[in-house]
Each structure stands twice: as structure tokens, then as C-alpha cells.
Write a protein that holds these residues in place. Structure first.
Motif, PDB file in Angstrom:
ATOM      1  N   VAL A 101      29.044  98.120  28.800  1.00 56.28           N
ATOM      2  CA  VAL A 101      28.358  99.402  28.651  1.00 56.28           C
ATOM      3  C   VAL A 101      27.002  99.193  27.971  1.00 56.28           C
ATOM      4  O   VAL A 101      25.952  99.629  28.481  1.00 56.28           O
ATOM      5  CB  VAL A 101      29.230 100.386  27.829  1.00 56.28           C
ATOM      6  CG1 VAL A 101      28.439 101.630  27.482  1.00 56.28           C
ATOM      7  CG2 VAL A 101      30.484 100.754  28.616  1.00 56.28           C
ATOM      8  N   LEU A 102      27.003  98.489  26.835  1.00 58.53           N
ATOM      9  CA  LEU A 102      25.753  98.291  26.090  1.00 58.53           C
ATOM     10  C   LEU A 102      24.785  97.392  26.856  1.00 58.53           C
ATOM     11  O   LEU A 102      23.571  97.596  26.809  1.00 58.53           O
ATOM     12  CB  LEU A 102      26.047  97.698  24.713  1.00 58.53           C
ATOM     13  CG  LEU A 102      26.769  98.628  23.737  1.00 58.53           C
ATOM     14  CD1 LEU A 102      27.231  97.857  22.510  1.00 58.53           C
ATOM     15  CD2 LEU A 102      25.848  99.765  23.317  1.00 58.53           C
ATOM     16  N   GLY A 103      25.334  96.403  27.565  1.00 59.35           N
ATOM     17  CA  GLY A 103      24.489  95.486  28.327  1.00 59.35           C
ATOM     18  C   GLY A 103      23.773  96.196  29.468  1.00 59.35           C
ATOM     19  O   GLY A 103      22.580  95.985  29.695  1.00 59.35           O
ATOM     20  N   PHE A 104      24.499  97.077  30.173  1.00 57.93           N
ATOM     21  CA  PHE A 104      23.865  97.845  31.246  1.00 57.93           C
ATOM     22  C   PHE A 104      22.854  98.825  30.678  1.00 57.93           C
ATOM     23  O   PHE A 104      21.772  99.005  31.240  1.00 57.93           O
ATOM     24  CB  PHE A 104      24.926  98.584  32.077  1.00 57.93           C
ATOM     25  CG  PHE A 104      25.489  97.748  33.182  1.00 57.93           C
ATOM     26  CD1 PHE A 104      24.784  97.582  34.362  1.00 57.93           C
ATOM     27  CD2 PHE A 104      26.713  97.106  33.041  1.00 57.93           C
ATOM     28  CE1 PHE A 104      25.292  96.799  35.391  1.00 57.93           C
ATOM     29  CE2 PHE A 104      27.225  96.313  34.058  1.00 57.93           C
ATOM     30  CZ  PHE A 104      26.516  96.159  35.232  1.00 57.93           C
ATOM     31  N   MET A 105      23.224  99.455  29.543  1.00 58.33           N
ATOM     32  CA  MET A 105      22.289 100.402  28.926  1.00 58.33           C
ATOM     33  C   MET A 105      20.994  99.710  28.515  1.00 58.33           C
ATOM     34  O   MET A 105      19.907 100.285  28.620  1.00 58.33           O
ATOM     35  CB  MET A 105      22.929 101.050  27.693  1.00 58.33           C
ATOM     36  CG  MET A 105      23.906 102.151  28.030  1.00 58.33           C
ATOM     37  SD  MET A 105      24.824 102.683  26.585  1.00 58.33           S
ATOM     38  CE  MET A 105      23.546 103.486  25.638  1.00 58.33           C
ATOM     39  N   ALA A 106      21.106  98.443  28.074  1.00 54.55           N
ATOM     40  CA  ALA A 106      19.926  97.719  27.606  1.00 54.55           C
ATOM     41  C   ALA A 106      18.945  97.447  28.741  1.00 54.55           C
ATOM     42  O   ALA A 106      17.782  97.131  28.511  1.00 54.55           O
ATOM     43  CB  ALA A 106      20.347  96.406  26.957  1.00 54.55           C
ATOM     44  N   ARG A 107      19.418  97.564  30.007  1.00 51.06           N
ATOM     45  CA  ARG A 107      18.532  97.299  31.133  1.00 51.06           C
ATOM     46  C   ARG A 107      18.073  98.580  31.809  1.00 51.06           C
ATOM     47  O   ARG A 107      17.474  98.545  32.874  1.00 51.06           O
ATOM     48  CB  ARG A 107      19.235  96.395  32.146  1.00 51.06           C
ATOM     49  CG  ARG A 107      19.654  95.069  31.542  1.00 51.06           C
ATOM     50  CD  ARG A 107      20.405  94.217  32.516  1.00 51.06           C
ATOM     51  NE  ARG A 107      19.543  93.608  33.502  1.00 51.06           N
ATOM     52  CZ  ARG A 107      19.463  93.969  34.770  1.00 51.06           C
ATOM     53  NH1 ARG A 107      20.186  94.968  35.211  1.00 51.06           N
ATOM     54  NH2 ARG A 107      18.660  93.346  35.595  1.00 51.06           N
ATOM     55  N   SER A 108      18.390  99.709  31.177  1.00 50.92           N
ATOM     56  CA  SER A 108      18.018 100.992  31.765  1.00 50.92           C
ATOM     57  C   SER A 108      16.500 101.170  31.771  1.00 50.92           C
ATOM     58  O   SER A 108      15.787 100.585  30.961  1.00 50.92           O
ATOM     59  CB  SER A 108      18.672 102.121  30.977  1.00 50.92           C
ATOM     60  OG  SER A 108      18.072 103.350  31.320  1.00 50.92           O
ATOM     61  N   ARG A 109      16.030 102.000  32.721  1.00 49.72           N
ATOM     62  CA  ARG A 109      14.597 102.273  32.765  1.00 49.72           C
ATOM     63  C   ARG A 109      14.220 103.317  31.715  1.00 49.72           C
ATOM     64  O   ARG A 109      13.086 103.408  31.308  1.00 49.72           O
ATOM     65  CB  ARG A 109      14.210 102.750  34.164  1.00 49.72           C
ATOM     66  CG  ARG A 109      13.272 101.783  34.842  1.00 49.72           C
ATOM     67  CD  ARG A 109      13.090 102.160  36.293  1.00 49.72           C
ATOM     68  NE  ARG A 109      14.331 102.001  37.055  1.00 49.72           N
ATOM     69  CZ  ARG A 109      14.496 102.475  38.294  1.00 49.72           C
ATOM     70  NH1 ARG A 109      13.535 103.145  38.878  1.00 49.72           N
ATOM     71  NH2 ARG A 109      15.623 102.281  38.945  1.00 49.72           N
ATOM     72  N   ARG A 110      15.204 104.140  31.316  1.00 47.24           N
ATOM     73  CA  ARG A 110      14.903 105.178  30.336  1.00 47.24           C
ATOM     74  C   ARG A 110      14.858 104.592  28.937  1.00 47.24           C
ATOM     75  O   ARG A 110      15.789 103.894  28.509  1.00 47.24           O
ATOM     76  CB  ARG A 110      15.984 106.254  30.342  1.00 47.24           C
ATOM     77  CG  ARG A 110      15.956 107.123  31.559  1.00 47.24           C
ATOM     78  CD  ARG A 110      17.263 107.893  31.586  1.00 47.24           C
ATOM     79  NE  ARG A 110      17.591 108.281  32.935  1.00 47.24           N
ATOM     80  CZ  ARG A 110      17.348 109.507  33.413  1.00 47.24           C
ATOM     81  NH1 ARG A 110      16.808 110.420  32.659  1.00 47.24           N
ATOM     82  NH2 ARG A 110      17.656 109.792  34.657  1.00 47.24           N
ATOM     83  N   LEU A 111      13.794 104.914  28.228  1.00 46.88           N
ATOM     84  CA  LEU A 111      13.600 104.367  26.889  1.00 46.88           C
ATOM     85  C   LEU A 111      14.715 104.809  25.956  1.00 46.88           C
ATOM     86  O   LEU A 111      15.196 104.024  25.131  1.00 46.88           O
ATOM     87  CB  LEU A 111      12.240 104.835  26.338  1.00 46.88           C
ATOM     88  CG  LEU A 111      11.885 104.242  24.979  1.00 46.88           C
ATOM     89  CD1 LEU A 111      11.648 102.752  25.096  1.00 46.88           C
ATOM     90  CD2 LEU A 111      10.655 104.923  24.404  1.00 46.88           C
TER      91      LEU A 111
END
Lengths: 238, 211
Positions: free
Chosen positions: A51-61
Motif C-alpha cells: 500500500v505505502l509503496g504504491f502510494m509513494a509512486r502516485s502522481r498526486r502530491l
């Protein structure tokens, strides 16, 4: 709290080896608790890592930033403090978890934070062309991730996950400090009844060594399978 | 519930404990850095009588929990100061990690460098200190730094052998005043405040050494 609640129980020294064999069931029960905590903690950590790993690659700041904050927080504060906080401080705020839950949540949060860096790194390491090819084949984002990116990133994650798993296992004796009867606790009981400190601790170290070795073997197997699926040679590590 | 007054009362004790935490980290890391290098160099000796037992010992120490190693040494070697035992055990445990880092760094030095040193008939000491290590160390400083940071976060283990480092003091204050919330929150914050700048520093160092 005295620093270690059960370290110096006075006990009648009994004849060593017979006492050791008599206590096998309780040591076995403790071992089961240790295995349970390791597996549950690792499962929670794995979930959080993704979850955190995918969130870290999000385009949204905002998404990226909140992942960063959570990761820095749980990496920056010691596991020891987190577990004690959950056990001693959280009940004061009105939430009481059973001890094993405190341990599992602490393991999961701490190693999930470390693991998220592994997930992020492995996803970033998949060559750009692979994504572009998937786009060219007009795959949906979900198909792209599930069929192209993840199968290639996953084998890259396994060796660092193995390191984290061994570290998690090596931190599980902490549970014995928050009243959980894990294998460390049981062996320490045995130590104080037999008075045979050297044997008890050596045995305990061997138990953890064997557990760590078994986990490494299992993870190597997992890596071979993941690589075979990609048609890569299975290079397991000893 | 949270009381600022209690927190203010407990802070000096916790900060005093933090001093011990830092002390243990500094000396533990020094031991780990020096001993790790020793292990890495010894593992390159041609004799199997040295390398095999050393490898087994390193593997055993690094796969077993530091907390139990602390207990074992503490109970089996009486009469030593707990802080000294703590530093020694942490240092040896982390030396098994750093030795792997050194090993990778030394292996990455091109073979030609060794051959050139032989061709110039440099004595082994100068080969190591003037040729191999300066090249190997450059690349591994970030990895060593990360181990120092993780050792810092494992110093609370020393509280189990009665070393009065920060978490031990937080625990004591918490039980004396029934103020676990303030005590452990403060301890967590101190860790956070201390480790954020160090990880930023490490990232900068990594970038600088990469060139």
C-alpha cells in the motif's frame, strides 16, 4: 516495571537434561507463539509495504506525501518504543489491544515502512519500455500492473524482503517483555527452574538460527519460482 | 490523558537517558566498523581453517536475536558493567553486518589494482591501506552509515540488561508516575527528531560520494 520481569526467578536447580526434556511441551507452545507472531507480523508488513509503496509512486502530491510521512515516522521511531507505546500508552487513551496484537501491529507498521521502500524500488526498476509496450497493446492500467510490471518486480523484492523477515524474526523476543509467552519467555522460565543458563540460552539461539535458516530456504524457493515464471535462471542464495 | 506538566517533568530524565543511548551508539558503531573490517580482511586469508569457522560464526551471530545475545553474555559473564556488555554485544552483532559490506566493497576493487600493487612490490600493509581500502571505503560509507542509524534504533534493547538508556528511563518514569503515555511519546519523539536529520544527511552523503 523492573527492567525484565522474569529474569531472576529463584528456582531449585533440578537435574538439567531431564528437566529440559520435561519442559519440551511448554517450549513448543512458546515456539508456536513466536512463529504465529512472525507470520502475522510479516503478513501485515507485506500488505502495508505494498500500500505505502504504491502510494509513494502516485502522481498526486498528497498521496505521495502522506506515504512519505508515515514511512519516515515508523522508520524513525524505534520498534521497541512503538511496541511499548502500544502496550503501555495506548490503553491510557482508551484503546486496549491484547498483547499479541500490540506485537503484531508494531512489527507490521515498522517493517511495512521499511518494506515500502523495497516495493517502490523494485517497481521503479522495471524498464520503461515494458510499460510503454503494455500501453501500446492497449492494456488497462490494472492489466499493465498485474500482467507486466508486477511479475517482473516481484522477484527483485524477494531477497530484500527476506532480509527484513529475518530482522523481524530477530525482534520477536521483544514480545516477552510485554507479557507474551513466546519461546524466549518459555526458555527463560526453564533457565530459572534448571539453573542451567548456558544450555538454555545456547538452545534458544539455536532455535532462532534454525527458524531463520528455514525462512531463508523458503524465500529462496519463492524466488526460484518467481524467476522461473519469467524464464530466468533460478539463482538462489545460500 | 496527556499532561504537559508530567511531560515537562519527565523530559530531563529522558534526555539524560538519550545521552547514554548516544554513547552506546557511538562506541558500538566504532567497534562494529573496526571489527567488521578485521573480519572482512581475515575472510580473505587463503587458509580454510580460518575462513570456514569465521564464516560459521558470522552466520550464527547475524541470524540470532541481539536481545538473547545480550542476556546470554550478561548472565554468563558476571561482574562487567552492563553498558560495556551492551556496547560489546551490539558492536559484535553489527560487525557481522558491516563485514559483509566491507567484503562487497573489497570485492568491487578491480583485480588490476591488486596486480599493480604486486608489480610495484608493495608490502601487504601498504597494498591494503594505500590501494585497496581507499577505493573500497568510498563506496561503502553510505551502507555503513545506514547500519549506524539502525543500531541507534536498537539501543533500547540494552534496557533489558539494566542499562539506563532512554527507553529504560522512559519506562522507569512511566511506572513511577503512571505516565506511560507521556514517557513513551517523548521517547518516540526524541528518536524521530534525532533520526530525521541523520537520514537527510545520509542521503546527501550518498549523493556526494556517488560522483
Amino acid at each position: 516495571m523492573s527492567s525484565y520481569p522474569y529474569a531472576f526467578h529463584a528456582g531449585e536447580p533440578l537435574s538439567g537434561l531431564t528437566e529440559f526434556t520435561h519442559s519440551l511441551p511448554s517450549v513448543g507452545a512458546g515456539l508456536w507463539v513466536t512463529v504465529q507472531a512472525t507470520v502475522l507480523g510479516a503478513a501485515l508488513a507485506l500488505l502495508l509495504a505494498f500500500v505505502l509503496g504504491f502510494m509513494a509512486r502516485s502522481r498526486r502530491l498528497l498521496v505521495r506525501g502522506s506515504s512519505r510521512v508515515v514511512v519516515e515516522f515508523f522508520r524513525g521511531t524505534s520498534l521497541y518504543v512503538q511496541m511499548f507505546w502500544l502496550f503501555f500508552a495506548l490503553p491510557i487513551l482508551g484503546f486496549k489491544l491484547v498483547p499479541l496484537a500490540c506485537a503484531v501491529v508494531a512489527f507490521g507498521l515498522n517493517y511495512g515502512a521499511y518494506g515500502s521502500e523495497v516495493v517502490r524500488g523494485a517497481l521503479d526498476a522495471v524498464p520503461r519500455g515494458q510499460r510503454e509496450a503494455a500501453v501500446a497493446l492497449s492494456m488497462t492500467p490494472w492489466q499493465r500492473m498485474r500482467l507486466v510490471v508486477l511479475p517482473q518486480a516481484w522477484p527483485q523484492m524477494i531477497p530484500p524482503f527476506n532480509n527484513l523477515l529475518i530482522q523481524l524474526l530477530k525482534c520477536t523476543p521483544l514480545m516477552s517483555l510485554i507479557t507474551i509467552s513466546d519461546v524466549t519467555f518459555q526458555m527463560d522460565q526453564l533457565r530459572s527452574t534448571t539453573g542451567d543458563t548456558a544450555t538454555a540460552y545456547l538452545l534458544l539461539l539455536v532455535v532462532y538460527f534454525v527458524l531463520a535458516y528455514a525462512l531463508t530456504l523458503a524465500m529462496n524457493g519463492l524466488e526460484s519460482v518467481a524467476k522461473a515464471r519469467l524464464g530466468q535462471p533460478a539463482g538462489g542464495r545460500a | 490523558m496527556w499532561s504537559w506538566e508530567t511531560a515537562r517533568e519527565g523530559l530531563p530524565l529522558i534526555l539524560h537517558g538519550f545521552g547514554i543511548t548516544l554513547l552506546a551508539t557511538v562506541f558500538g558503531s566504532l567497534l562494529a566498523v573496526v571489527l567488521g573490517l578485521g573480519i572482512a580482511v581475515l575472510r580473505r586469508t587463503p587458509s580454510r581453517w580460518v575462513t570456514l569457522p569465521l564464516r560459521a560464526a558470522v552466520e550464527f551471530v547475524r541470524s540470532t536475536p541481539v536481545m538473547i545475545q545480550l542476556f546470554a553474555v550478561w548472565v554468563l559473564v558476571p561482574g562487567l558493567d552492563p553498558l560495556v556488555i551492551g556496547i560489546a554485544v551490539l558492536g559484535v552483532h553489527y560487525a557481522t553486518y558491516t563485514s559483509e559490506v566491507y567484503r562487497a566493497g573489497i570485492d568491487a576493487v578491480p583485480k588490476g589494482q591488486w596486480e599493480a600493487a604486486v608489480a610495484l612490490s608493495l608490502p601487504p600493509v601498504r597494498t591494503w591501506f594505500a590501494v585497496v581500502l581507499p577505493q573500497a571505503l568510498r563506496k561503502i560509507v553510505p551502507a555503513l552509515g545506514n547500519y549506524v542509524i539502525s543500531m541507534f534504533k536498537e539501543t533500547p534493547f540494552l534496557s533489558v540488561i539494566t542499562v539506563n538508556e532512554m527507553v529504560h528511563e522512559a519506562n522507569r518514569f512511566g511506572s513511577d508516575h503512571f505516565a506511560y503515555l507521556e514517557a513513551f511519546t517523548l521517547a518516540a519523539l526524541v528518536f524521530l527528531v534525532a533520526s530525521c536529520p541523520t537520514s537527510i544527511l545520509m542521503r546527501k552523503l550518498e549523493k556526494r560520494l556517488a560522483h
